[in-house]
Design a protein around this motif. Structure first.
Motif, PDB file in Angstrom:
ATOM      1  N   LEU A  23      14.784   4.584  89.715  1.00 25.19           N
ATOM      2  CA  LEU A  23      14.919   6.448  90.716  1.00 25.19           C
ATOM      3  C   LEU A  23      13.182   6.026  90.425  1.00 25.19           C
ATOM      4  CD1 LEU A  23      17.672   8.842  89.307  1.00 25.19           C
ATOM      5  CD2 LEU A  23      17.640   7.461  91.399  1.00 25.19           C
ATOM      6  N   VAL A  29      11.855  11.481  94.485  1.00 19.43           N
ATOM      7  CA  VAL A  29      13.009  11.886  93.905  1.00 19.43           C
ATOM      8  C   VAL A  29      12.663  12.459  92.746  1.00 19.43           C
ATOM      9  CG1 VAL A  29      15.027   9.966  94.695  1.00 19.43           C
ATOM     10  CG2 VAL A  29      13.442   9.944  91.956  1.00 19.43           C
ATOM     11  N   PHE A  31      14.714  14.375  89.329  1.00 21.30           N
ATOM     12  CA  PHE A  31      15.672  13.809  88.704  1.00 21.30           C
ATOM     13  C   PHE A  31      16.118  14.526  87.374  1.00 21.30           C
ATOM     14  CE2 PHE A  31      13.591  10.255  88.348  1.00 21.30           C
ATOM     15  CZ  PHE A  31      14.070   9.757  86.965  1.00 21.30           C
ATOM     16  N   ILE A  42      20.241  14.604  91.123  1.00 17.01           N
ATOM     17  CA  ILE A  42      18.857  14.374  91.882  1.00 17.01           C
ATOM     18  C   ILE A  42      18.114  14.876  92.687  1.00 17.01           C
ATOM     19  CG2 ILE A  42      17.765  12.130  93.140  1.00 17.01           C
ATOM     20  CD1 ILE A  42      19.679  10.529  91.906  1.00 17.01           C
TER      21      ILE A  42
END
Length: 68
Positions: A23, A29, A31, A42
Motif C-alpha cells: 500500500l 492511501v 490505511f 483504506i
C-alpha cells in the motif's frame, strides 16, 4: 476520500507488514490494519479494482467487503 474495507487473510505481523509495504508503494492511501479481525480499511481516491489488485500482490486471499 472514499473509505473501503477489505478482508485479507493475515495471520501474523509479517502478513500485515506485507500489506503495509504494497500500500505504501502504491501511494495516495491512508490505511488501518486490523490484524485480529483480518481487515484492512483504506482511504483512497484509487478505484476498488486498483486497491484489490495491489492487496493481491501480498499473495494473500483478499476480498472487498464494501464501503466503510
Amino acid at each position: 476520500m472514499p473509505k473501503h474495507e477489505f478482508s485479507v487473510d493475515m495471520t501474523c505481523e509479517g502478513c500485515s507488514n506485507a500489506v503495509s509495504r504494497v500500500l505504501n508503494k502504491l501511494g495516495g492511501v491512508e490505511f488501518d490494519i486490523d490484524l485480529p479481525n483480518k481487515k484492512v480499511c483504506i482511504n483512497s481516491e484509487h478505484s476498488v479494482g486498483i486497491l484489490l489488485e495491489t492487496l493481491e500482490k501480498t499473495g494473500k486471499a483478499v476480498s472487498y467487503l464494501g464501503p466503510k
